[in-house]
Enzyme design. Structure first.
Site, PDB file in Angstrom:
ATOM      1  CD  GLN A  95      13.766   1.865 -18.371  1.00 38.00           C
ATOM      2  OE1 GLN A  95      12.949   2.079 -18.763  1.00 38.00           O
ATOM      3  NE2 GLN A  95      14.172   0.906 -17.928  1.00 38.00           N
ATOM      4  CB  CYS A 101      10.143   0.497 -17.332  1.00 38.87           C
ATOM      5  SG  CYS A 101       9.502  -1.221 -17.162  1.00 38.87           S
ATOM      6  CG  HIS A 255       8.105  -0.830 -21.091  1.00 44.69           C
ATOM      7  ND1 HIS A 255       9.129  -0.752 -20.372  1.00 44.69           N
ATOM      8  CD2 HIS A 255       8.019   0.413 -21.796  1.00 44.69           C
ATOM      9  CE1 HIS A 255       9.744   0.385 -20.389  1.00 44.69           C
ATOM     10  NE2 HIS A 255       8.921   1.030 -21.425  1.00 44.69           N
ATOM     11  CG  ASN A 279       8.448   3.583 -23.795  1.00 45.14           C
ATOM     12  OD1 ASN A 279       9.063   3.266 -22.729  1.00 45.14           O
ATOM     13  ND2 ASN A 279       8.758   3.091 -24.947  1.00 45.14           N
ATOM     14  CD1 TRP A 281      12.674   2.625 -21.778  1.00 44.64           C
ATOM     15  CD2 TRP A 281      12.648   1.744 -23.830  1.00 44.64           C
ATOM     16  NE1 TRP A 281      12.624   1.354 -21.661  1.00 44.64           N
ATOM     17  CE2 TRP A 281      12.668   0.493 -22.990  1.00 44.64           C
ATOM     18  CE3 TRP A 281      12.329   1.268 -25.038  1.00 44.64           C
ATOM     19  CZ2 TRP A 281      12.602  -0.667 -23.454  1.00 44.64           C
ATOM     20  CZ3 TRP A 281      12.195  -0.105 -25.728  1.00 44.64           C
ATOM     21  CH2 TRP A 281      12.516  -0.862 -24.595  1.00 44.64           C
ATOM     22  CG  ASP A 573     -33.081  22.986  20.850  1.00 47.38           C
ATOM     23  OD1 ASP A 573     -33.665  22.416  20.161  1.00 47.38           O
ATOM     24  OD2 ASP A 573     -33.168  24.022  21.317  1.00 47.38           O
ATOM     25  CG  ASN A 575     -36.783  21.634  17.896  1.00 48.18           C
ATOM     26  OD1 ASN A 575     -36.179  21.846  18.756  1.00 48.18           O
ATOM     27  ND2 ASN A 575     -38.046  20.805  17.855  1.00 48.18           N
ATOM     28  CB  SER A 577     -37.710  23.232  21.496  1.00 44.29           C
ATOM     29  OG  SER A 577     -36.884  22.420  21.782  1.00 44.29           O
ATOM     30  CB  THR A 579     -36.209  20.695  25.347  1.00 46.44           C
ATOM     31  OG1 THR A 579     -37.228  20.683  24.286  1.00 46.44           O
ATOM     32  CG2 THR A 579     -36.865  21.445  26.715  1.00 46.44           C
ATOM     33  CD  GLU A 584     -33.442  17.275  19.177  1.00 51.59           C
ATOM     34  OE1 GLU A 584     -33.459  18.253  18.225  1.00 51.59           O
ATOM     35  OE2 GLU A 584     -33.948  17.478  20.384  1.00 51.59           O
TER      36      GLU A 584
END
Length: 688
Positions: A95, A101, A255, A279, A281, A573, A575, A577, A579, A584
């Site tokens: 700095q 800072c 600071h 720091n 600085w 779907d 599972n 199936s 459908t 779902e």
């Protein structure tokens, strides 16, 4: 040797060379300006931020400046100047006279992340190749990454030493040039005199900062710090208020410091928790336990001591977590991705931002103070937020993390000319649907208590809060601490999946009642649809979807083909199936309502189709992030011959993208990659 010498002529920027100038910051075309300077054989001079005292400021900073202040380019200050060197120590900045800072502490943290640093500081710039005295940096400025162009004339004293930020390597200048670009963004060097680490974090990353008062630190502070130091975060801290006076213990009051590491060590068969600080600085260090000269290091094994201890006055030091909590006031953690304090491994977050304004007499309603005050509170900007929690393609009514951030824009070209307003936001649960897009009336706020409200209105650039919300629809109302205070703001929301928009101001996002309350009023309809057939096939699904009214798509009603419904069924779907059940179908309906909302929001011409840019925005709104190349491929794969995508194709794309994401999350071990066996690969290709 540098390409240009101080004896070469310079070329000044004229008004005709600004691109898209704005009252806040002139927009300059870096490539065009550089190319013109190279062509004309001159060095760039920036008249929008000249090498004069006006760029430094007009207040007390002028009294601290050395006599005979000069402006010099790095090529005049060193025989072999470098913009940046990856071989140099990362924390190489010190700095100067400027009391910034907070900026340096944030910059030190930024330098720990090379990829983030390179986004702010393009590291391919140099003082040799294509050098024209012009440099460019990028800052996140209220929702957008903007470039800031500067010339490389820097203020120095009579001995040629940099007055403000410098590097311990005298031939490196990236820090000093970045500071100049940030001063230009903020108005002047003097506008960097006071600030918060969180402000610089925000401008460097666009991330959300969490500020922890160390006197009220949570019990799991060490866990938070450990995750933060090993994750993608920037960490700063600040001592108790003061005038930057060096205390007997070596700390500087009032600071800012950078937290750069943590370490758990063992002393006398018990753990000790240490934090490493720096720091800005570049010198002046802590003198207590675990400082460079402390005898406590003898409690460690020689190997561990050798790894951790560096006896050098470079501003870096260790101290215990307990001493840290006592001697420091604030800890600031900038999260580059949400979920630090509520850690969710491998989870994907979406982000939405909306701009707004508090205007006196119209939208600056102030806070809720009494029943009478609520008559003005409703005038504040109002934003609807619908939260989803997608998990393996389904919706669960379990709370999910939502991060809300409210930013106020500066009210003056110079950031310190007008102080920040005290700001905050309220959150309400929407228990029923309001049929139009007008603001909710005063009666709503008389009848409903907020789920979340500001414990205190803070005069900060940003206020944020992490909320745990059940899936559903909410109302966010940002406001100032007093009615009729004017400012612009940006409201940001981060979550796994959400839809977010302002109501009452030319909003086109339309939500049917089903998306506001995904189950209320629909169970009876769904039950009737499924009372004869507990499971429906693709043909029945087609008939149902084509009979429903899609109020969120305007006059353009979608037509679902049998092939499209077969594709939807295959994805829903679970599972195998052939459908789908009523449950779902409920999950499908919730997703369709989301897709309907984001599709209509992006279909600005109401054509019933999305182009490439609209498609990518809609996909992002729905919680999926795709690259430009993948988005184009998806448009080619699922869109029409004119590279436009209708709603039915959009639904198929989104369901496949959701499924692919779900499969990836189930198979990945580290959130980065997967190894597929042949059956898994075959299933993946069939889904996509």
């Amino acid at each position: 040797m540098p390409l240009w010498s101080s004896s070469q002529r310079s070329w000044k920027l004229g008004q005709k060379d600004t691109v898209g100038a704005s009252p806040q910051l002139p927009r300059q075309d870096y490539e065009a300006l550089q190319e013109r300077c190279l062509r004309n054989g001159c060095l760039f001079e920036d008249d929008t931020f000249p090498a004069t005292l006006s760029s430094i400021g007009s207040g007390h900073l002028l009294q601290k400046l050395p006599g005979h202040l000069q402006w010099r380019r790095p090529t005049e200050l060193h025989v072999n100047p470098h913009f940046y060197s990856a071989k140099a120590k990362r924390l190489d900045l010190c700095q100067g006279l400027l009391g910034d800072c907070w900026f340096l502490a944030a910059l030190q943290a930024l330098s720990l992340h090379q990829d983030i640093l390179s986004q702010v500081v393009p590291l391919n710039q140099s003082f040799t190749e294509n050098y024209a005295g012009i440099f460019q940096f990028w800052f996140w400025h209220f929702g957008k990454w903007i470039p800031v162009v500067i010339d490389d004339r820097l203020p120095v004293n009579e001995a040629g030493q940099l007055v403000f930020v410098s590097s311990i390597f005298k031939n490196l200048f990236w820090g000093a040039l970045l500071e100049k670009a940030y001063a230009k963004l903020c108005g002047s060097y003097e506008d960097l005199q006071r600030g918060q680490v969180s402000d610089a974090f925000l401008d460097f990353t666009g991330g959300v900062s969490v500020t922890i008062k160390l006197a009220e630190a949570p019990r799991n502070l060490w866990d938070i710090l450990s995750r933060a130091t090993y994750g993608r975060t920037l960490i700063g801290c600040q001592t108790h208020s003061g005038n930057q006076r060096v205390l007997e213990n070596g700390l500087v009051d009032g600071h800012a410091y950078t937290l750069i590491g943590t370490r758990k060590v063992t002393c006398h068969h018990k753990p000790e928790y240490l934090v490493k600080l720096r720091n800005p600085w570049g010198m002046v260090e802590w003198k207590g336990d675990w400082s460079d000269s402390s005898s406590t290091w003898e409690l460690l094994s020689p190997k561990e001591k050798m790894v951790l201890l560096r006896k050098k006055d470079d501003g870096e030091f260790w101290m215990t977590l307990q001493d840290f909590k006592v001697h420091f006031k604030l800890l600031v953690i900038c999260k580059l991705t949400p979920g630090l304090l509520s850690h969710e491994v491998g989870q994907k977050w979406s982000y939405t931002a909306q701009e707004g304004r508090w205007e006196k007499g119209t939208t600056a309603g102030g806070p809720i103070k009494s029943h009478q005050a609520r008559n003005t509170f409703w005038r504040n900007p109002q934003f609807l937020l619908t939260v989803w929690r997608p998990q393996e393609g389904r919706m669960f009514l379990t709370p999910c993390s939502v991060l809300v951030s409210l930013l106020q824009k500066p009210r003056h070209r110079h950031r310190n000319r007008k102080p920040h307003l005290a700001i905050g936001f309220y959150l309400f649960r929407m228990s029923r649907f309001y049929d139009d897009l007008k603001k909710l009336p005063p009666e709503f706020f008389l009848q409903n208590k907020p789920l979340s409200f500001p414990e205190a209105f803070l005069p900060e650039k940003e206020v944020s809060k992490e909320l745990w919300l059940e899936p559903g629809t909410y109302l966010i109302v940002p406001c100032t601490s007093e009615a009729w205070q004017e400012s612009e703001f940006v409201l940001r929301v981060f979550s796994r999946k959400h839809v977010f928009y302002e109501i009452g101001r030319n909003s086109r996002a339309v939500f049917s009642k089903e998306i506001v309350d995904q189950t209320e009023g629909q169970d009876e309809v769904f039950t009737k649809l499924f009372e004869k057939c507990p499971e429906i096939n693709a043909a029945q699904l087609q008939r149902i979807l084509n009979q429903l009214t899609w109020s969120g798509l305007g006059s353009t009603q979608p037509i679902f083909s049998l092939d499209a419904c077969q594709g939807i069924l295959a994805l829903m779907d679970l599972n195998a199936s052939g459908t789908v059940s009523i449950q779902e179908f409920r999950d499908l309906w919730k997703q369709l309502m989301l897709y309907q909302a984001v599709f209509y929001k992006q279909d600005s011409t109401q054509s019933g189709c999305l182009n490439r840019s609209q498609l990518r925005a809609a996909i992002k709104d729905a919680g999926i992030v795709l690259s430009d190349d993948i988005c184009l491929l998806m448009l080619i794969r699922y869109g029409g011959p004119k590279l436009q995508m209708d709603f039915v194709s959009f639904v198929l794309l989104m369901l496949r993208a959701e499924k692919a994401e779900s499969i990836f999350q189930n198979l990945t071990q580290d959130g980065k990659g997967i190894y597929l066996q042949k059956p898994e690969w075959q299933m993946m290709t069939l889904y996509c």
